[in-house]
Motif scaffolding. Structure first.
Motif, mmCIF file in Angstrom:
data_model
loop_
_atom_site.group_PDB
_atom_site.id
_atom_site.type_symbol
_atom_site.label_atom_id
_atom_site.label_comp_id
_atom_site.label_asym_id
_atom_site.label_seq_id
_atom_site.Cartn_x
_atom_site.Cartn_y
_atom_site.Cartn_z
ATOM 1 N N THR A 10 1.236 -1.059 0.340
ATOM 2 C CA THR A 10 0.103 -0.142 0.104
ATOM 3 C C THR A 10 0.655 1.254 -0.307
ATOM 4 O OG1 THR A 10 -1.702 -1.053 1.169
ATOM 5 C CG2 THR A 10 -1.622 1.402 1.286
ATOM 6 N N ILE A 11 0.941 2.028 -0.945
ATOM 7 C CA ILE A 11 1.346 3.220 -1.513
ATOM 8 C C ILE A 11 0.296 4.263 -0.736
ATOM 9 C CG2 ILE A 11 2.363 4.672 -2.798
ATOM 10 C CD1 ILE A 11 3.402 2.467 -3.764
ATOM 11 N N GLU A 12 1.109 5.373 0.234
ATOM 12 C CA GLU A 12 0.025 6.519 0.660
ATOM 13 C C GLU A 12 0.350 7.600 -0.545
ATOM 14 O OE1 GLU A 12 -1.565 6.840 3.145
ATOM 15 O OE2 GLU A 12 -1.331 4.046 3.427
ATOM 16 N N ALA A 13 -1.341 7.030 -1.070
ATOM 17 C CA ALA A 13 -0.596 8.078 -3.255
ATOM 18 C C ALA A 13 -2.101 8.053 -3.774
ATOM 19 C CB ALA A 13 0.051 8.115 -3.445
ATOM 20 N N ALA A 14 -2.452 8.644 -4.785
ATOM 21 C CA ALA A 14 -3.621 8.976 -5.544
ATOM 22 C C ALA A 14 -3.065 8.068 -6.478
ATOM 23 C CB ALA A 14 -4.035 9.269 -6.245
ATOM 24 N N PRO A 15 -3.969 6.999 -7.204
ATOM 25 C CA PRO A 15 -3.395 5.593 -8.174
ATOM 26 C C PRO A 15 -2.895 6.490 -9.573
ATOM 27 C CG PRO A 15 -5.555 5.049 -7.584
ATOM 28 C CD PRO A 15 -5.165 6.056 -6.232
ATOM 29 N N ALA A 16 -2.979 7.219 -9.531
ATOM 30 C CA ALA A 16 -2.484 8.682 -10.918
ATOM 31 C C ALA A 16 -1.336 8.827 -10.304
ATOM 32 C CB ALA A 16 -3.295 9.644 -11.089
ATOM 33 N N ASP A 17 -0.954 8.716 -9.599
ATOM 34 C CA ASP A 17 0.687 9.686 -9.017
ATOM 35 C C ASP A 17 1.693 8.477 -8.933
ATOM 36 O OD1 ASP A 17 -0.508 12.676 -8.362
ATOM 37 O OD2 ASP A 17 -0.293 11.835 -6.736
ATOM 38 N N VAL A 18 0.949 7.028 -8.268
ATOM 39 C CA VAL A 18 1.703 6.358 -9.051
ATOM 40 C C VAL A 18 2.015 6.008 -10.105
ATOM 41 C CG1 VAL A 18 1.819 3.522 -7.917
ATOM 42 C CG2 VAL A 18 1.163 5.232 -6.751
ATOM 43 N N SER A 93 3.438 -7.077 -14.402
ATOM 44 C CA SER A 93 2.325 -6.344 -14.589
ATOM 45 C C SER A 93 2.133 -6.011 -12.783
ATOM 46 C CB SER A 93 1.070 -7.238 -14.833
ATOM 47 O OG SER A 93 0.529 -7.452 -13.663
ATOM 48 N N TYR A 94 1.005 -4.634 -12.931
ATOM 49 C CA TYR A 94 1.225 -3.810 -11.524
ATOM 50 C C TYR A 94 0.079 -3.782 -12.014
ATOM 51 C CZ TYR A 94 6.469 -1.969 -10.673
ATOM 52 O OH TYR A 94 7.543 -2.505 -10.574
ATOM 53 N N LEU A 95 -0.468 -3.429 -10.779
ATOM 54 C CA LEU A 95 -2.566 -3.919 -10.651
ATOM 55 C C LEU A 95 -2.359 -2.339 -9.525
ATOM 56 C CD1 LEU A 95 -5.526 -3.639 -12.002
ATOM 57 C CD2 LEU A 95 -4.996 -6.127 -10.320
ATOM 58 N N LEU A 96 -2.966 -1.149 -10.513
ATOM 59 C CA LEU A 96 -3.501 -0.129 -8.883
ATOM 60 C C LEU A 96 -4.562 -0.315 -8.765
ATOM 61 C CD1 LEU A 96 -0.532 0.226 -10.004
ATOM 62 C CD2 LEU A 96 -1.385 2.885 -10.150
ATOM 63 N N LYS A 97 -4.820 -0.259 -7.048
ATOM 64 C CA LYS A 97 -6.499 -0.394 -6.619
ATOM 65 C C LYS A 97 -6.287 0.687 -5.070
ATOM 66 C CE LYS A 97 -7.767 -4.892 -7.122
ATOM 67 N NZ LYS A 97 -8.315 -6.434 -6.208
ATOM 68 N N PRO A 98 -7.630 1.988 -5.879
ATOM 69 C CA PRO A 98 -7.858 2.465 -4.551
ATOM 70 C C PRO A 98 -8.080 2.122 -2.939
ATOM 71 C CG PRO A 98 -8.739 2.744 -6.910
ATOM 72 C CD PRO A 98 -8.411 1.705 -6.748
ATOM 73 N N ALA A 99 -6.728 2.139 -2.197
ATOM 74 C CA ALA A 99 -7.040 1.725 -1.120
ATOM 75 C C ALA A 99 -7.509 2.436 -0.003
ATOM 76 C CB ALA A 99 -5.492 1.205 -0.866
ATOM 77 N N GLY A 100 -8.545 3.897 -0.095
ATOM 78 C CA GLY A 100 -9.350 4.657 0.651
ATOM 79 C C GLY A 100 -8.485 5.533 1.190
ATOM 80 N N ALA A 101 -9.303 7.067 1.527
ATOM 81 C CA ALA A 101 -8.011 7.853 1.593
ATOM 82 C C ALA A 101 -6.531 8.156 1.162
ATOM 83 C CB ALA A 101 -7.253 7.617 3.536
#
Length: 147
Positions: A10-18, A93-101
């Protein structure tokens, strides 16, 4: 079907930033450790990389490889091997999913087949090390706010 290795962080940033960091191949040598050079050879109509040449140095394994990338929306990127000196195949692959906040869960999946004989257990361990280093480097890079 080939076995694959995967891990999530989990990364503390929005999916677009990642995804912006993942898509910035020119900066890979700054944060990945193993990638010494990265050259985008072809791009799609949105300017995203379709083929990238990577010069890798992971200690005992050094390689010059070309990967083909496929982008699925803004939440997934996958790649497959075009050519390599050391590898028979490579799919990831990298798969990104929003993880809240404002956080993002990033799942990295990798399947590698080397040209030299290697026990499956050793290969899976090597894949796990590659994945864990990449995810830790990605997290550090994204959360540092560097562009």
């Amino acid at each position: 079907m080939a076995e694959h290795t995967s891990s999530s962080i989990t990364i503390e940033a929005a999916p677009a930033d990642v995804m912006a960091v993942i898509a910035d191949f020119a900066r890979y040598p700054d944060w990945t450790g193993e990638v010494k050079e990265a050259d985008v050879l072809a791009t799609d109509e949105r300017g995203r990389a379709e083929q990238v040449r990577l010069v890798m140095d992971a200690g005992a394994i050094k390689d010059d490889q070309t990967l083909a990338y496929t982008w699925t929306g803004d939440h997934e990127v996958s790649w497959t091997l075009v050519k390599s000196q050391m590898l028979r195949s490579l799919d990831g692959s990298y798969l990104l999913k929003p993880a809240g906040a404002g956080a993002t869960e990033v799942t990295y999946q990798l399947t590698v087949d080397v040209k030299i004989p290697m026990l499956g257990m050793i290969k899976r361990k090597a894949e796990k090390v590659i994945i864990d280093r990449a995810l830790a480097g990605l997290k550090k890079r994204v959360e540092s706010g560097e562009k």
